[in-house]
Design a protein around this motif. Sequence first.
Motif, mmCIF file in Angstrom:
data_model
loop_
_atom_site.group_PDB
_atom_site.id
_atom_site.type_symbol
_atom_site.label_atom_id
_atom_site.label_comp_id
_atom_site.label_asym_id
_atom_site.label_seq_id
_atom_site.Cartn_x
_atom_site.Cartn_y
_atom_site.Cartn_z
ATOM 1 N N GLU A 32 0.831 -1.210 0.000
ATOM 2 C CA GLU A 32 0.000 0.000 0.000
ATOM 3 C C GLU A 32 0.864 1.257 0.000
ATOM 4 O OE1 GLU A 32 -2.410 -0.375 3.450
ATOM 5 O OE2 GLU A 32 -3.527 -2.101 2.676
ATOM 6 N N ALA A 33 2.044 1.158 0.603
ATOM 7 C CA ALA A 33 2.946 2.311 0.665
ATOM 8 C C ALA A 33 3.851 2.413 -0.563
ATOM 9 C CB ALA A 33 3.798 2.228 1.932
ATOM 10 N N GLY A 34 3.638 1.516 -1.553
ATOM 11 C CA GLY A 34 4.350 1.640 -2.818
ATOM 12 C C GLY A 34 5.464 0.648 -3.054
ATOM 13 N N ALA A 35 5.600 -0.360 -2.197
ATOM 14 C CA ALA A 35 6.688 -1.315 -2.350
ATOM 15 C C ALA A 35 6.309 -2.475 -3.256
ATOM 16 C CB ALA A 35 7.108 -1.857 -0.987
ATOM 17 N N GLU A 36 7.296 -3.016 -3.912
ATOM 18 C CA GLU A 36 7.191 -4.324 -4.564
ATOM 19 C C GLU A 36 7.445 -5.374 -3.490
ATOM 20 O OE1 GLU A 36 9.811 -7.153 -7.585
ATOM 21 O OE2 GLU A 36 10.316 -5.012 -7.371
ATOM 22 N N THR A 37 6.640 -6.422 -3.466
ATOM 23 C CA THR A 37 6.808 -7.447 -2.439
ATOM 24 C C THR A 37 6.788 -8.839 -3.064
ATOM 25 O OG1 THR A 37 4.440 -7.674 -1.933
ATOM 26 C CG2 THR A 37 5.671 -5.994 -0.704
ATOM 27 N N GLY A 183 4.860 -2.694 7.899
ATOM 28 C CA GLY A 183 5.140 -2.673 6.462
ATOM 29 C C GLY A 183 5.247 -1.259 5.925
ATOM 30 N N ARG A 184 4.331 -0.399 6.335
ATOM 31 C CA ARG A 184 4.378 0.993 5.873
ATOM 32 C C ARG A 184 5.619 1.706 6.402
ATOM 33 N NH1 ARG A 184 -1.283 0.388 6.913
ATOM 34 N NH2 ARG A 184 -1.127 1.365 8.972
ATOM 35 N N ASN A 185 5.964 1.439 7.657
ATOM 36 C CA ASN A 185 7.129 2.103 8.242
ATOM 37 C C ASN A 185 8.436 1.607 7.628
ATOM 38 O OD1 ASN A 185 5.680 3.781 9.924
ATOM 39 N ND2 ASN A 185 5.702 2.352 11.641
ATOM 40 N N MET A 186 8.460 0.340 7.225
ATOM 41 C CA MET A 186 9.642 -0.154 6.515
ATOM 42 C C MET A 186 9.863 0.646 5.236
ATOM 43 S SD MET A 186 9.313 -4.318 6.974
ATOM 44 C CE MET A 186 10.937 -4.715 6.280
ATOM 45 N N VAL A 187 8.772 0.888 4.501
ATOM 46 C CA VAL A 187 8.882 1.647 3.259
ATOM 47 C C VAL A 187 9.337 3.078 3.535
ATOM 48 C CG1 VAL A 187 7.594 2.558 1.287
ATOM 49 C CG2 VAL A 187 7.194 0.213 2.075
ATOM 50 N N LYS A 188 8.804 3.692 4.590
ATOM 51 C CA LYS A 188 9.222 5.056 4.942
ATOM 52 C C LYS A 188 10.713 5.111 5.239
ATOM 53 C CE LYS A 188 4.772 6.276 7.061
ATOM 54 N NZ LYS A 188 4.086 6.534 8.353
ATOM 55 N N LEU A 189 11.188 4.171 6.035
ATOM 56 C CA LEU A 189 12.594 4.178 6.422
ATOM 57 C C LEU A 189 13.495 3.874 5.223
ATOM 58 C CD1 LEU A 189 14.692 4.524 8.588
ATOM 59 C CD2 LEU A 189 14.259 2.184 9.348
ATOM 60 N N ILE A 190 13.063 2.963 4.358
ATOM 61 C CA ILE A 190 13.836 2.682 3.147
ATOM 62 C C ILE A 190 13.961 3.937 2.300
ATOM 63 C CG2 ILE A 190 13.769 1.448 0.935
ATOM 64 C CD1 ILE A 190 12.463 -0.908 2.564
ATOM 65 N N GLY A 191 12.867 4.699 2.167
ATOM 66 C CA GLY A 191 12.901 5.936 1.392
ATOM 67 C C GLY A 191 13.877 6.945 1.963
ATOM 68 N N ILE A 192 13.886 7.074 3.279
ATOM 69 C CA ILE A 192 14.814 8.006 3.926
ATOM 70 C C ILE A 192 16.258 7.593 3.666
ATOM 71 C CG2 ILE A 192 15.653 8.788 6.190
ATOM 72 C CD1 ILE A 192 12.693 8.619 7.124
ATOM 73 N N LEU A 193 16.524 6.297 3.782
ATOM 74 C CA LEU A 193 17.892 5.814 3.598
ATOM 75 C C LEU A 193 18.350 5.912 2.147
ATOM 76 C CD1 LEU A 193 17.780 2.704 5.947
ATOM 77 C CD2 LEU A 193 18.983 4.851 6.349
ATOM 78 N N LYS A 194 17.419 5.754 1.205
ATOM 79 C CA LYS A 194 17.790 5.894 -0.207
ATOM 80 C C LYS A 194 18.179 7.344 -0.527
ATOM 81 C CE LYS A 194 15.235 2.066 -2.369
ATOM 82 N NZ LYS A 194 16.289 1.516 -3.217
ATOM 83 N N LYS A 195 17.542 8.280 0.150
ATOM 84 C CA LYS A 195 17.854 9.697 -0.076
ATOM 85 C C LYS A 195 19.093 10.140 0.674
ATOM 86 C CE LYS A 195 13.077 11.181 -0.892
ATOM 87 N NZ LYS A 195 11.943 11.973 -0.355
ATOM 88 N N ASN A 196 19.429 9.413 1.728
ATOM 89 C CA ASN A 196 20.571 9.789 2.571
ATOM 90 C C ASN A 196 21.502 8.585 2.693
ATOM 91 O OD1 ASN A 196 19.555 12.552 3.864
ATOM 92 N ND2 ASN A 196 17.844 11.121 3.865
ATOM 93 N N LYS A 197 22.371 8.423 1.707
ATOM 94 C CA LYS A 197 23.268 7.278 1.677
ATOM 95 C C LYS A 197 24.199 7.309 2.886
ATOM 96 C CE LYS A 197 21.886 5.831 -2.420
ATOM 97 N NZ LYS A 197 21.156 4.568 -2.603
ATOM 98 N N ILE A 198 24.292 6.188 3.570
ATOM 99 C CA ILE A 198 25.138 6.077 4.761
ATOM 100 C C ILE A 198 26.160 4.970 4.547
ATOM 101 C CG2 ILE A 198 25.198 5.561 7.232
ATOM 102 C CD1 ILE A 198 22.327 6.626 7.398
ATOM 103 N N LYS A 199 27.415 5.266 4.811
ATOM 104 C CA LYS A 199 28.448 4.230 4.806
ATOM 105 C C LYS A 199 28.557 3.675 6.207
ATOM 106 C CE LYS A 199 31.384 5.479 0.939
ATOM 107 N NZ LYS A 199 32.805 5.680 0.504
ATOM 108 N N TRP A 200 27.894 2.540 6.429
ATOM 109 C CA TRP A 200 27.787 2.007 7.787
ATOM 110 C C TRP A 200 29.134 1.525 8.309
ATOM 111 C CZ3 TRP A 200 23.472 3.229 10.100
ATOM 112 C CH2 TRP A 200 22.329 3.438 9.338
#
Length: 202
Positions: A32-37, A183-200
């Motif tokens: 529902e939040a736009g992810a492929e599953t 599920g929705r929050n996973m998509v939100k967090l993935i979106g944030i991380l895609k916009k803000n690349k982090i070298k863990w």
Amino acid sequence: MESPFILGINGSPHHEGITCELLNLVLSGASEAGAETRVVHLYDLNIIHEPGHYSQNPLKAVPAEMPHDGIVELYPEILRADGLVFATPVYWANMSGVMKDFIDHLTPLENDGFKLEGKIAAFIAASKENERGLEMAVMSMVTALAQMGVLIPPNSVMWYPGGWNTISKKVNSWAKEDAPKVGRNMVKLIGILKKNKIKWSS
């Protein structure tokens, strides 16, 4: 931006039991939040036990040295996934045997450069009866995957049955209530991380 991809791992022999129901609730929220599953049913795969290379020679504990089985065939999808949802029935206070096999098969991906680091993960343990050990089963999965570097959003460690009382209401099945939100929050967090690349690892 490319749609996030979330892979659901069903460690139950049943495609329509409570374990898979909760897994599908998480994935429906993500969809529902736009992810492929996609759901993978581990009992449908040909699985060869992880050969234990790491304890003898860590240089052999890499994907190329693994016996070719159904889980190894999933490596490209696992690596493509932005998020993973692990769902297992509770057998003797622990995860199912096939889920343990699946997690063992992730060892080469960790050993070969922490390939799961930064992926988002959620965890489900379910029992038909109110069997003790739900928390033990789900935390066995969490402990391994946290060591591999996954990120766990709020409320993403779920077990069933289980209820709670708040100051405003009584919730009889908090896992069913939380699963679509997770599920929705996973998509939100993935979106944030895609916009803000982090070298863990840096």
